[in-house]
Design a protein around this motif. Structure first.
Motif, mmCIF file in Angstrom:
data_model
loop_
_atom_site.group_PDB
_atom_site.id
_atom_site.type_symbol
_atom_site.label_atom_id
_atom_site.label_comp_id
_atom_site.label_asym_id
_atom_site.label_seq_id
_atom_site.Cartn_x
_atom_site.Cartn_y
_atom_site.Cartn_z
ATOM 1 N N PRO A 248 -3.385 -14.907 -15.001
ATOM 2 C CA PRO A 248 -3.893 -13.407 -15.140
ATOM 3 C C PRO A 248 -4.231 -12.760 -13.760
ATOM 4 C CG PRO A 248 -5.033 -14.583 -16.769
ATOM 5 C CD PRO A 248 -4.501 -15.546 -15.977
ATOM 6 N N VAL A 249 -3.515 -11.544 -13.361
ATOM 7 C CA VAL A 249 -3.743 -10.801 -12.051
ATOM 8 C C VAL A 249 -4.001 -9.483 -12.490
ATOM 9 C CG1 VAL A 249 -2.695 -10.352 -9.836
ATOM 10 C CG2 VAL A 249 -2.074 -12.576 -10.967
ATOM 11 N N GLU A 250 -4.918 -8.758 -11.600
ATOM 12 C CA GLU A 250 -4.955 -7.419 -11.482
ATOM 13 C C GLU A 250 -4.601 -6.898 -10.101
ATOM 14 O OE1 GLU A 250 -8.272 -3.896 -12.243
ATOM 15 O OE2 GLU A 250 -8.476 -5.468 -13.573
ATOM 16 N N ALA A 251 -3.852 -5.790 -10.220
ATOM 17 C CA ALA A 251 -3.241 -5.327 -8.983
ATOM 18 C C ALA A 251 -3.248 -3.968 -8.875
ATOM 19 C CB ALA A 251 -1.975 -5.780 -8.436
ATOM 20 N N THR A 252 -2.872 -3.396 -7.786
ATOM 21 C CA THR A 252 -2.815 -1.748 -7.451
ATOM 22 C C THR A 252 -1.489 -1.376 -7.036
ATOM 23 O OG1 THR A 252 -4.982 -1.944 -6.972
ATOM 24 C CG2 THR A 252 -3.942 0.190 -6.430
ATOM 25 N N VAL A 253 -0.900 -0.498 -7.306
ATOM 26 C CA VAL A 253 0.378 0.419 -6.961
ATOM 27 C C VAL A 253 -0.187 0.823 -5.616
ATOM 28 C CG1 VAL A 253 2.196 1.986 -6.926
ATOM 29 C CG2 VAL A 253 1.023 0.920 -9.043
ATOM 30 N N THR A 254 0.611 0.163 -4.588
ATOM 31 C CA THR A 254 0.067 0.371 -3.149
ATOM 32 C C THR A 254 0.759 1.630 -2.266
ATOM 33 O OG1 THR A 254 -1.109 -1.727 -3.095
ATOM 34 C CG2 THR A 254 -0.779 -0.648 -1.019
ATOM 35 N N ALA A 255 2.015 1.378 -2.571
ATOM 36 C CA ALA A 255 2.963 2.389 -1.794
ATOM 37 C C ALA A 255 4.196 2.560 -2.721
ATOM 38 C CB ALA A 255 3.424 1.597 -0.635
ATOM 39 N N ASN A 256 5.026 3.681 -2.181
ATOM 40 C CA ASN A 256 6.364 3.752 -2.912
ATOM 41 C C ASN A 256 7.310 3.576 -1.851
ATOM 42 O OD1 ASN A 256 8.414 4.434 -4.403
ATOM 43 N ND2 ASN A 256 8.067 6.536 -4.627
ATOM 44 N N LEU A 257 8.326 2.350 -1.886
ATOM 45 C CA LEU A 257 9.267 2.489 -0.901
ATOM 46 C C LEU A 257 10.315 3.435 -0.898
ATOM 47 C CD1 LEU A 257 10.019 -1.252 -0.470
ATOM 48 C CD2 LEU A 257 8.904 0.184 1.165
ATOM 49 N N ASN A 258 10.419 4.199 -1.933
ATOM 50 C CA ASN A 258 11.380 5.271 -2.032
ATOM 51 C C ASN A 258 10.918 6.484 -1.420
ATOM 52 O OD1 ASN A 258 12.081 3.176 -4.016
ATOM 53 N ND2 ASN A 258 13.638 4.893 -4.812
ATOM 54 N N GLY A 259 9.909 6.418 -0.769
ATOM 55 C CA GLY A 259 9.214 7.563 0.128
ATOM 56 C C GLY A 259 8.506 8.636 -0.739
ATOM 57 N N SER A 260 8.675 8.986 -2.014
ATOM 58 C CA SER A 260 8.204 10.255 -2.494
ATOM 59 C C SER A 260 6.756 10.066 -3.119
ATOM 60 C CB SER A 260 9.186 10.735 -3.692
ATOM 61 O OG SER A 260 9.361 9.798 -4.481
ATOM 62 N N HIS A 266 13.105 2.697 -11.877
ATOM 63 C CA HIS A 266 13.870 2.224 -11.058
ATOM 64 C C HIS A 266 13.375 2.275 -9.730
ATOM 65 C CE1 HIS A 266 17.168 2.238 -14.318
ATOM 66 N NE2 HIS A 266 16.586 0.989 -14.280
ATOM 67 N N ASP A 267 12.279 3.064 -9.435
ATOM 68 C CA ASP A 267 11.692 3.078 -7.832
ATOM 69 C C ASP A 267 11.218 1.702 -7.599
ATOM 70 O OD1 ASP A 267 12.250 5.681 -7.554
ATOM 71 O OD2 ASP A 267 10.585 6.550 -7.737
ATOM 72 N N THR A 268 11.037 1.302 -6.260
ATOM 73 C CA THR A 268 10.549 -0.063 -5.758
ATOM 74 C C THR A 268 9.143 0.398 -5.317
ATOM 75 O OG1 THR A 268 12.431 -1.033 -5.159
ATOM 76 C CG2 THR A 268 10.327 -1.667 -4.019
ATOM 77 N N ILE A 269 7.866 0.007 -5.882
ATOM 78 C CA ILE A 269 6.551 0.129 -5.380
ATOM 79 C C ILE A 269 6.320 -1.405 -4.706
ATOM 80 C CG2 ILE A 269 6.150 1.400 -7.365
ATOM 81 C CD1 ILE A 269 4.573 -0.710 -8.690
ATOM 82 N N ILE A 270 5.251 -1.006 -4.042
ATOM 83 C CA ILE A 270 4.535 -2.326 -3.286
ATOM 84 C C ILE A 270 3.363 -2.523 -4.227
ATOM 85 C CG2 ILE A 270 3.162 -3.082 -0.983
ATOM 86 C CD1 ILE A 270 5.400 -1.447 0.326
ATOM 87 N N ILE A 271 3.272 -3.879 -4.204
ATOM 88 C CA ILE A 271 2.008 -4.572 -5.181
ATOM 89 C C ILE A 271 1.284 -4.987 -4.143
ATOM 90 C CG2 ILE A 271 1.203 -5.924 -7.356
ATOM 91 C CD1 ILE A 271 4.334 -5.477 -8.292
ATOM 92 N N ASN A 272 -0.241 -4.988 -4.228
ATOM 93 C CA ASN A 272 -1.232 -5.675 -3.216
ATOM 94 C C ASN A 272 -1.485 -7.083 -3.739
ATOM 95 O OD1 ASN A 272 -2.560 -4.757 -5.294
ATOM 96 N ND2 ASN A 272 -4.498 -4.655 -4.139
ATOM 97 N N GLU A 335 1.954 7.195 -9.626
ATOM 98 C CA GLU A 335 1.378 7.513 -8.259
ATOM 99 C C GLU A 335 0.864 6.223 -7.674
ATOM 100 O OE1 GLU A 335 -0.943 11.094 -7.781
ATOM 101 O OE2 GLU A 335 0.324 11.971 -9.096
ATOM 102 N N VAL A 336 0.553 6.211 -6.325
ATOM 103 C CA VAL A 336 -0.238 5.143 -5.641
ATOM 104 C C VAL A 336 -1.509 5.235 -6.136
ATOM 105 C CG1 VAL A 336 -1.248 4.693 -3.296
ATOM 106 C CG2 VAL A 336 1.310 5.256 -3.548
ATOM 107 N N GLY A 337 -2.191 4.013 -6.420
ATOM 108 C CA GLY A 337 -3.640 3.975 -6.952
ATOM 109 C C GLY A 337 -3.456 3.652 -8.294
ATOM 110 N N TYR A 338 -2.520 3.773 -9.097
ATOM 111 C CA TYR A 338 -2.259 3.426 -10.534
ATOM 112 C C TYR A 338 -2.733 1.811 -10.317
ATOM 113 C CZ TYR A 338 -0.899 7.686 -12.817
ATOM 114 O OH TYR A 338 -0.751 8.924 -13.303
ATOM 115 N N ILE A 339 -3.277 1.231 -11.775
ATOM 116 C CA ILE A 339 -3.549 0.107 -11.913
ATOM 117 C C ILE A 339 -2.602 -0.953 -12.505
ATOM 118 C CG2 ILE A 339 -5.242 -1.608 -13.037
ATOM 119 C CD1 ILE A 339 -7.206 1.081 -12.838
ATOM 120 N N LEU A 340 -2.406 -1.923 -11.968
ATOM 121 C CA LEU A 340 -1.319 -3.036 -12.842
ATOM 122 C C LEU A 340 -2.344 -4.334 -13.421
ATOM 123 C CD1 LEU A 340 1.164 -3.126 -9.835
ATOM 124 C CD2 LEU A 340 1.205 -1.555 -11.828
ATOM 125 N N LYS A 341 -1.921 -4.736 -14.444
ATOM 126 C CA LYS A 341 -2.554 -5.627 -14.956
ATOM 127 C C LYS A 341 -1.633 -6.355 -15.924
ATOM 128 C CE LYS A 341 -7.006 -3.365 -16.584
ATOM 129 N NZ LYS A 341 -7.813 -4.286 -15.964
#
Length: 345
Positions: A248-260, A266-272, A335-341
């Motif tokens: 089990p992992v909790e993470a955060t949407v850290t960036a959007n590689l598509n730039g917006s 289908h966007d690529t996000i960076i997970i911390n 958006e950046v800052g959304y929570i991943l579980k």
């Protein structure tokens, strides 16, 4: 019936009950597999929790490799001892009719439907590289001169680079350009430096720390200062099997590689989180809005609203301290800052 996308998968027996609510209220009772189908969409059609697909497939023990599903096969929703199961109720008319007998029937595997084939989502995925530290970036080979004194170069051109080219597998290279430094939004730790995908090149000649490079493909013109890294022979699997992370992992949407600012399907996000947290290709996270507090006018208190699940993301390239993930479903702009579980039933 609406055409859906399906995929063949590992068929695993389960003790999953109706209490977890895996089956959608409007789920079809039967579906005929069509060419081009993928697992995630069929799972989303049948299941409230699509990552649970391995747990409700019911294998036919008289078929060798019962996880293989083919175009023309009919998938039926049935109940066994009150538990929901998805099973192959009949095979298609492609010469693979199964006769129930004590003898195991061998089925050809080359035409089986895969889970999520790389080709189905490759156009959305981001290449490039992630440098774990500033030191790794500075020590990587760099382009410093173009043939005929060119300042930029494209496919077929020759450029010259300096660095360490002694590794055994260094003949095929990826060219990357320095992008953003990614820091953990909670701890401030440097997670990596994004190397934006510029193209590919082959090593031509090496003399000491200087090498000539032939550009094989280019997404942008190569410039002096662009970095060269070994092409990862096993960078992406050919088929992704969506699953919940092993741990089990909790993470955060850290960036959007598509730039917006807004993040969509289908966007690529960076997970911390990454390899050190044991993330693997195919791991799925549920996406939630971050904690939102509103005023209760009767008590005067600020009250946290329940977390709302608004999508799913699948890891496709885990690095040491961070990962690239593709958004499989988004019920709203993320958006950046959304929570991943790790997803729950």
């Amino acid at each position: 019936m609406k055409r859906i996308v399906l995929a063949g998968v590992l068929l695993v027996m389960s003790t999953l009950g109706m209490a977890s609510g895996p089956i959608k209220d409007d789920s079809p009772t039967k579906y005929t597999v069509a060419s081009g189908d993928t697992l995630w969409d069929i799972s989303t059609t049948f299941l409230e929790s699509p990552w649970l697909w391995p747990e409700i497939w019911h294998a036919n023990p008289q078929i060798q490799n019962p996880h293989l599903i083919f175009p023309g096969d009919v998938i039926s929703l049935v109940y066994v001892d009150g538990k929901p199961r998805l099973m192959i109720s009949s095979r298609g008319d492609t010469g693979r009719t199964i006769k129930l007998s004590p003898k195991v029937r061998v089925l050809p595997g080359e035409s089986a439907i895969p889970a999520i084939p790389l080709g189905a989502i490759k156009s959305y995925l981001k290449g490039g590289y992630v440098f774990a530290s500033e030191e790794e970036f500075e020590q990587s080979p760099y382009v410093f001169y173009g043939e005929d004194s060119k300042t930029t170069a494209a496919t077929g051109d020759k450029v010259y680079a300096r660095g360490d080219f002694t590794a055994d597998d260094v003949s095929r290279l990826s060219a990357v350009r320095r992008g953003d430094m990614i820091e953990d939004p909670q701890t401030g730790e440097l997670l990596g430096i994004v190397g934006l995908d510029i193209g590919t090149a082959n090593l031509h000649q090496v003399q000491g720390d200087v090498a000539s490079i032939i550009i094989q493909s280019s997404k942008q013109e190569m410039r002096n200062g662009d970095r060269l890294v070994n092409q990862e022979s096993s960078g992406l699997v050919t088929t992704f099997f969506p699953k919940s992370p092993e741990v089990p992992v909790e993470a955060t949407v850290t960036a959007n590689l598509n730039g917006s600012k807004k993040i969509s399907k289908h966007d690529t996000i960076i997970i911390n989180k990454g390899g050190r947290e044991e993330l693997e290709q195919g791991d799925v996270f549920a996406i939630y809005r971050p904690d939102e507090k509103v005023l209760d006018p009767f008590s005067g208190e600020k009250v946290s609203l329940p977390l709302e699940r608004v999508g799913y993301v699948m890891v496709y390239r885990p690095f040491e301290k961070m990962s690239y993930g593709i958004v499989l479903m988004a019920e709203e702009d993320l958006e950046v800052g959304y929570i991943l579980k790790s997803p729950q039933p």
